[in-house]
Motif scaffolding. Structure first.
Motif, PDB file in Angstrom:
ATOM      1  N   THR A  21      -0.612  55.976  42.960  1.00 25.96           N
ATOM      2  CA  THR A  21      -0.834  57.394  42.710  1.00 25.96           C
ATOM      3  C   THR A  21      -1.612  57.613  41.423  1.00 25.96           C
ATOM      4  O   THR A  21      -2.529  58.437  41.360  1.00 25.96           O
ATOM      5  N   ILE A  22      -1.258  56.870  40.389  1.00 20.27           N
ATOM      6  CA  ILE A  22      -1.959  57.000  39.106  1.00 20.27           C
ATOM      7  C   ILE A  22      -3.410  56.556  39.245  1.00 20.27           C
ATOM      8  O   ILE A  22      -4.334  57.203  38.737  1.00 20.27           O
ATOM      9  N   ILE A  23      -3.627  55.432  39.927  1.00 19.42           N
ATOM     10  CA  ILE A  23      -4.994  54.933  40.105  1.00 19.42           C
ATOM     11  C   ILE A  23      -5.833  55.927  40.887  1.00 19.42           C
ATOM     12  O   ILE A  23      -7.003  56.166  40.568  1.00 19.42           O
ATOM     13  N   LEU A  24      -5.244  56.550  41.905  1.00 22.96           N
ATOM     14  CA  LEU A  24      -5.991  57.528  42.702  1.00 22.96           C
ATOM     15  C   LEU A  24      -6.312  58.793  41.903  1.00 22.96           C
ATOM     16  O   LEU A  24      -7.213  59.549  42.271  1.00 22.96           O
ATOM     17  N   SER A  25      -5.579  59.014  40.821  1.00 27.89           N
ATOM     18  CA  SER A  25      -5.908  60.160  39.974  1.00 27.89           C
ATOM     19  C   SER A  25      -7.206  59.927  39.212  1.00 27.89           C
ATOM     20  O   SER A  25      -7.730  60.851  38.577  1.00 27.89           O
ATOM     21  N   PHE A  26      -7.738  58.711  39.287  1.00 27.21           N
ATOM     22  CA  PHE A  26      -9.024  58.408  38.660  1.00 27.21           C
ATOM     23  C   PHE A  26     -10.206  58.860  39.521  1.00 27.21           C
ATOM     24  O   PHE A  26     -11.354  58.671  39.121  1.00 27.21           O
ATOM     25  N   VAL A  27      -9.920  59.438  40.689  1.00 28.44           N
ATOM     26  CA  VAL A  27     -10.996  59.905  41.566  1.00 28.44           C
ATOM     27  C   VAL A  27     -11.982  60.817  40.843  1.00 28.44           C
ATOM     28  O   VAL A  27     -13.196  60.602  40.905  1.00 28.44           O
ATOM     29  N   PRO A  28     -11.529  61.865  40.130  1.00 23.17           N
ATOM     30  CA  PRO A  28     -12.503  62.709  39.422  1.00 23.17           C
ATOM     31  C   PRO A  28     -13.244  61.968  38.317  1.00 23.17           C
ATOM     32  O   PRO A  28     -14.406  62.271  38.031  1.00 23.17           O
ATOM     33  N   ILE A  29     -12.585  60.984  37.700  1.00 19.47           N
ATOM     34  CA  ILE A  29     -13.233  60.206  36.651  1.00 19.47           C
ATOM     35  C   ILE A  29     -14.385  59.397  37.230  1.00 19.47           C
ATOM     36  O   ILE A  29     -15.498  59.370  36.682  1.00 19.47           O
ATOM     37  N   ILE A  30     -14.122  58.740  38.344  1.00 16.84           N
ATOM     38  CA  ILE A  30     -15.165  57.953  38.997  1.00 16.84           C
ATOM     39  C   ILE A  30     -16.302  58.854  39.446  1.00 16.84           C
ATOM     40  O   ILE A  30     -17.480  58.503  39.331  1.00 16.84           O
ATOM     41  N   SER A  31     -15.939  60.040  39.946  1.00 16.90           N
ATOM     42  CA  SER A  31     -16.960  60.989  40.387  1.00 16.90           C
ATOM     43  C   SER A  31     -17.873  61.394  39.241  1.00 16.90           C
ATOM     44  O   SER A  31     -19.105  61.425  39.385  1.00 16.90           O
ATOM     45  N   ILE A  32     -17.290  61.673  38.096  1.00 15.91           N
ATOM     46  CA  ILE A  32     -18.084  62.073  36.931  1.00 15.91           C
ATOM     47  C   ILE A  32     -18.951  60.921  36.443  1.00 15.91           C
ATOM     48  O   ILE A  32     -20.108  61.112  36.043  1.00 15.91           O
ATOM     49  N   TRP A  70     -13.169  57.434  48.399  1.00 18.25           N
ATOM     50  CA  TRP A  70     -12.986  58.882  48.459  1.00 18.25           C
ATOM     51  C   TRP A  70     -14.136  59.605  47.760  1.00 18.25           C
ATOM     52  O   TRP A  70     -14.555  60.679  48.191  1.00 18.25           O
ATOM     53  N   ASN A  71     -14.647  59.021  46.699  1.00 17.29           N
ATOM     54  CA  ASN A  71     -15.801  59.611  46.026  1.00 17.29           C
ATOM     55  C   ASN A  71     -17.037  59.576  46.913  1.00 17.29           C
ATOM     56  O   ASN A  71     -17.803  60.540  46.961  1.00 17.29           O
ATOM     57  N   LEU A  72     -17.227  58.469  47.610  1.00 16.72           N
ATOM     58  CA  LEU A  72     -18.351  58.395  48.555  1.00 16.72           C
ATOM     59  C   LEU A  72     -18.218  59.471  49.615  1.00 16.72           C
ATOM     60  O   LEU A  72     -19.199  60.126  49.992  1.00 16.72           O
ATOM     61  N   TYR A  73     -16.998  59.660  50.087  1.00 20.64           N
ATOM     62  CA  TYR A  73     -16.726  60.700  51.081  1.00 20.64           C
ATOM     63  C   TYR A  73     -17.098  62.081  50.548  1.00 20.64           C
ATOM     64  O   TYR A  73     -17.719  62.890  51.255  1.00 20.64           O
ATOM     65  N   ASN A  74     -16.728  62.357  49.302  1.00 23.35           N
ATOM     66  CA  ASN A  74     -17.027  63.661  48.707  1.00 23.35           C
ATOM     67  C   ASN A  74     -18.525  63.919  48.631  1.00 23.35           C
ATOM     68  O   ASN A  74     -18.999  65.028  48.923  1.00 23.35           O
ATOM     69  N   PHE A  75     -19.290  62.905  48.237  1.00 19.16           N
ATOM     70  CA  PHE A  75     -20.738  63.070  48.117  1.00 19.16           C
ATOM     71  C   PHE A  75     -21.396  63.267  49.489  1.00 19.16           C
ATOM     72  O   PHE A  75     -22.325  64.064  49.638  1.00 19.16           O
ATOM     73  N   ILE A  76     -20.903  62.536  50.488  1.00 25.29           N
ATOM     74  CA  ILE A  76     -21.461  62.685  51.839  1.00 25.29           C
ATOM     75  C   ILE A  76     -21.108  64.052  52.413  1.00 25.29           C
ATOM     76  O   ILE A  76     -21.942  64.723  53.025  1.00 25.29           O
ATOM     77  N   THR A  77     -19.853  64.467  52.208  1.00 24.82           N
ATOM     78  CA  THR A  77     -19.413  65.758  52.718  1.00 24.82           C
ATOM     79  C   THR A  77     -20.211  66.903  52.102  1.00 24.82           C
ATOM     80  O   THR A  77     -20.551  67.886  52.780  1.00 24.82           O
ATOM     81  N   ALA A  78     -20.516  66.783  50.809  1.00 27.35           N
ATOM     82  CA  ALA A  78     -21.270  67.838  50.122  1.00 27.35           C
ATOM     83  C   ALA A  78     -22.638  68.056  50.756  1.00 27.35           C
ATOM     84  O   ALA A  78     -23.191  69.154  50.701  1.00 27.35           O
ATOM     85  N   ARG A  79     -23.166  67.020  51.378  1.00 29.44           N
ATOM     86  CA  ARG A  79     -24.499  67.103  51.982  1.00 29.44           C
ATOM     87  C   ARG A  79     -24.524  68.023  53.209  1.00 29.44           C
ATOM     88  O   ARG A  79     -25.549  68.653  53.503  1.00 29.44           O
ATOM     89  N   ILE A  80     -23.418  68.094  53.937  1.00 31.91           N
ATOM     90  CA  ILE A  80     -23.412  68.852  55.199  1.00 31.91           C
ATOM     91  C   ILE A  80     -22.425  70.018  55.210  1.00 31.91           C
ATOM     92  O   ILE A  80     -22.393  70.779  56.168  1.00 31.91           O
ATOM     93  N   SER A  81     -21.623  70.160  54.167  1.00 35.44           N
ATOM     94  CA  SER A  81     -20.559  71.168  54.192  1.00 35.44           C
ATOM     95  C   SER A  81     -21.075  72.601  54.253  1.00 35.44           C
ATOM     96  O   SER A  81     -20.385  73.495  54.763  1.00 35.44           O
ATOM     97  N   ARG A  82     -22.282  72.838  53.741  1.00 32.57           N
ATOM     98  CA  ARG A  82     -22.811  74.202  53.743  1.00 32.57           C
ATOM     99  C   ARG A  82     -23.303  74.646  55.124  1.00 32.57           C
ATOM    100  O   ARG A  82     -23.515  75.835  55.362  1.00 32.57           O
ATOM    101  N   THR A  83     -23.465  73.694  56.012  1.00 31.71           N
ATOM    102  CA  THR A  83     -23.996  74.009  57.347  1.00 31.71           C
ATOM    103  C   THR A  83     -22.901  74.423  58.320  1.00 31.71           C
ATOM    104  O   THR A  83     -23.179  75.136  59.295  1.00 31.71           O
ATOM    105  N   TYR A  84     -21.669  74.006  58.074  1.00 28.13           N
ATOM    106  CA  TYR A  84     -20.586  74.229  59.022  1.00 28.13           C
ATOM    107  C   TYR A  84     -19.419  74.971  58.372  1.00 28.13           C
ATOM    108  O   TYR A  84     -19.246  74.949  57.158  1.00 28.13           O
TER     109      TYR A  84
END
Length: 226
Positions: A88-99, A154-168
């Protein structure tokens, strides 16, 4: 907020026990199949249509592979090597990795407030789940690699999702991703499905123990006589 934290923690607890019988992607399949049924019903009532552009199908598949299949494989498998609290603690690094990714690839500036916020985020997660920070290095190396692999996927997922999220719409995004995840994981889930006895209320403890013992050498704690 309390309800969200409770459900978040409950998911880890239930998954930890369920993995005594199911394999990681097996468990993920059942979770997403149930979600797909619910979202389908909601979508039929709310929108009455199902849409996807052919050129976006590959992105939905990539979303499913990174944000669901790879993420849950890494997370659930990591539970065999390190405590759930540490995952759980390691997964909290998701925003850190994203930044950090945005900093490296998009040259985004990092302010002191952002850095401070990230530190507080990690510490806050640890306090909420009651983690013992002295045990941060008590697990096996593979477990840490898998947990960080989940955070990266999960970060890769976020970046890919951002590419198409505005269309749907949000419902369409959820439905398309759930459908792709179920279809991708179905062949594997069917191949490693536990014996039917594990899903019946009587006389199934021995088959579950035997089935799990041959593959993982662990006794199932879920298959118990009702």
């Amino acid at each position: 907020m309390f309800a969200l934290v409770f459900m978040w923690g409950l998911d880890y607890s239930v998954a930890k026990n369920a993995l005594e019988v199911f394999r990681p992607l097996n468990l993920m399949f059942f979770k997403y199949f149930g979600g797909l049924v619910v979202i389908t019903l909601i979508k039929v009532i709310a929108e009455h249509r199902f849409t996807v552009r052919k050129k976006d199908i590959i992105f939905f598949v990539m979303c499913s592979l990174t944000g669901q299949v790879l993420y849950y494989f890494c997370e659930y498998t990591a539970m065999e090597y390190i405590p759930v609290a540490l995952i759980t603690i390691i997964l909290s690094f998701v925003p850190i990795i994203s930044i950090l990714i945005e900093r490296v690839f998009f040259k985004t500036e990092l302010s002191i407030s952002i850095i401070a916020g990230l530190v507080v985020c990690v510490i806050g997660v640890g306090l909420v789940i009651g983690a013992d920070f002295k045990s941060l290095f008590s697990g096996r190396a593979l477990g840490y690699l898998l947990a960080f692999g989940a955070a990266i996927s999960w970060n890769l997922y976020n970046f890919i999702t951002a590419r198409i999220s505005r269309t749907y719409t949000e419902l369409t995004m959820a439905f398309n991703q759930l459908l792709c995840t179920v279809l991708i994981s179905l062949p594997y889930a069917a191949a490693v499905m536990p014996p039917a006895e594990c899903f019946t209320p009587e006389d199934y403890i021995k088959p579950c123990i035997s089935w799990r013992g041959k593959r993982r050498h662990r006794i199932s704690h879920i298959c118990q006589r009702s």
